[in-house]
Design a protein around this motif. Sequence first.
Motif, PDB file in Angstrom:
ATOM      1  N   ASP A  23     -11.447  -9.400   1.446  1.00 53.13           N
ATOM      2  CA  ASP A  23     -10.550  -9.574   2.652  1.00 53.13           C
ATOM      3  C   ASP A  23     -10.473  -8.141   3.370  1.00 53.13           C
ATOM      4  O   ASP A  23     -10.126  -7.063   2.674  1.00 53.13           O
ATOM      5  N   GLU A  25      -8.069  -6.081   5.171  1.00 56.85           N
ATOM      6  CA  GLU A  25      -6.502  -6.094   5.343  1.00 56.85           C
ATOM      7  C   GLU A  25      -6.086  -5.352   6.554  1.00 56.85           C
ATOM      8  O   GLU A  25      -5.118  -5.680   7.155  1.00 56.85           O
ATOM      9  N   ASP A  43      -9.438  -5.769   0.183  1.00 51.61           N
ATOM     10  CA  ASP A  43      -8.840  -6.132  -0.985  1.00 51.61           C
ATOM     11  C   ASP A  43      -9.513  -7.601  -1.300  1.00 51.61           C
ATOM     12  O   ASP A  43     -10.371  -8.252  -0.583  1.00 51.61           O
ATOM     13  N   SER A  44      -9.090  -8.116  -2.536  1.00 54.83           N
ATOM     14  CA  SER A  44      -9.898  -9.519  -3.021  1.00 54.83           C
ATOM     15  C   SER A  44      -8.697 -10.003  -4.194  1.00 54.83           C
ATOM     16  O   SER A  44      -7.802  -9.103  -4.580  1.00 54.83           O
ATOM     17  N   ASP A  45      -8.588 -11.367  -4.589  1.00 48.52           N
ATOM     18  CA  ASP A  45      -8.056 -11.734  -5.359  1.00 48.52           C
ATOM     19  C   ASP A  45      -8.077 -11.293  -6.836  1.00 48.52           C
ATOM     20  O   ASP A  45      -7.232 -11.084  -7.558  1.00 48.52           O
ATOM     21  N   ALA A  46      -9.101 -10.630  -7.101  1.00 49.08           N
ATOM     22  CA  ALA A  46      -9.536  -9.929  -8.291  1.00 49.08           C
ATOM     23  C   ALA A  46      -9.177  -8.372  -8.329  1.00 49.08           C
ATOM     24  O   ALA A  46      -9.323  -7.547  -9.214  1.00 49.08           O
ATOM     25  N   GLY A  47      -8.764  -7.827  -7.193  1.00 52.56           N
ATOM     26  CA  GLY A  47      -8.640  -6.508  -6.972  1.00 52.56           C
ATOM     27  C   GLY A  47     -10.038  -5.762  -6.436  1.00 52.56           C
ATOM     28  O   GLY A  47     -10.812  -6.597  -6.200  1.00 52.56           O
ATOM     29  N   SER A  81      -8.228   0.628  -0.992  1.00 55.63           N
ATOM     30  CA  SER A  81      -7.607  -0.619  -1.270  1.00 55.63           C
ATOM     31  C   SER A  81      -6.409  -0.668  -0.868  1.00 55.63           C
ATOM     32  O   SER A  81      -5.617   0.830  -0.832  1.00 55.63           O
ATOM     33  N   ARG A  92      -1.757 -14.823   1.161  1.00 60.19           N
ATOM     34  CA  ARG A  92      -2.629 -14.561   0.005  1.00 60.19           C
ATOM     35  C   ARG A  92      -2.039 -13.369  -0.659  1.00 60.19           C
ATOM     36  O   ARG A  92      -2.350 -13.182  -1.932  1.00 60.19           O
ATOM     37  N   HIS A  93      -1.184 -12.479  -0.101  1.00 61.72           N
ATOM     38  CA  HIS A  93      -0.599 -11.200  -0.632  1.00 61.72           C
ATOM     39  C   HIS A  93       0.300 -11.631  -1.736  1.00 61.72           C
ATOM     40  O   HIS A  93       0.405 -11.181  -2.808  1.00 61.72           O
ATOM     41  N   ARG A  96      -1.471 -12.969  -4.598  1.00 58.83           N
ATOM     42  CA  ARG A  96      -2.038 -12.095  -5.522  1.00 58.83           C
ATOM     43  C   ARG A  96      -0.893 -11.414  -6.287  1.00 58.83           C
ATOM     44  O   ARG A  96      -1.351 -10.618  -7.367  1.00 58.83           O
ATOM     45  N   THR A  98       1.540 -12.612  -7.738  1.00 57.88           N
ATOM     46  CA  THR A  98       2.139 -13.527  -8.653  1.00 57.88           C
ATOM     47  C   THR A  98       2.399 -12.849 -10.042  1.00 57.88           C
ATOM     48  O   THR A  98       1.500 -12.444 -10.573  1.00 57.88           O
TER      49      THR A  98
END
Length: 171
Positions: A23, A25, A43-47, A81, A92-93, A96, A98
């Motif tokens: 993404d 950002e 960034d991404s969900d997996a870092g 990042s 989404r932030h 991520r 959580t």
Amino acid sequence: MSTTQNERLRGLLEPLVGAQGLDLEEIEVSQAGRRRVLRVVVDSDAGVDLDTVADVSRAISAKLDETDAMGEGEYVLEVGSPGADRPLTEHRHYVRATGRLAKLQLHEGGELVARILTVDDEGLDLEVPGVKGRKPTARRVGFGDIAKARVEVEFNRKNKQDELEQEEEEA
């Protein structure tokens, strides 16, 4: 940076970054002496690891070289990042973050530091740490109630395995 240049850069770079599973950002152009600095945050969900940053940096550099999006002058490209204590501004932030501790400033006033347990379309389920030996409490906060939010950096957080081992030692 003008809105037009920002929109043009975003339009140029977003598909490129997205094709790498990331993404886009943030884009920022600033002046550093005679040169300009283009900062791109991905960034991404997996870092994002350093190899991925290097790959996307090369791809962005090549794309910028074949266009005039940055104009004729010299510029420095920085790709990275978001920091560990990044602001939470998009759904989404929060997803991520959580499991992480976050500081929330509420529209009604006041501040709340709590762990994000779950995120849905309306808001957050939080665990507010107990004070002075009290147990943590659950709290629900809607996105509309949040003025600002930021992840808090934790240096000594125990993971679940550490907690289980400590409980076994105490038993």
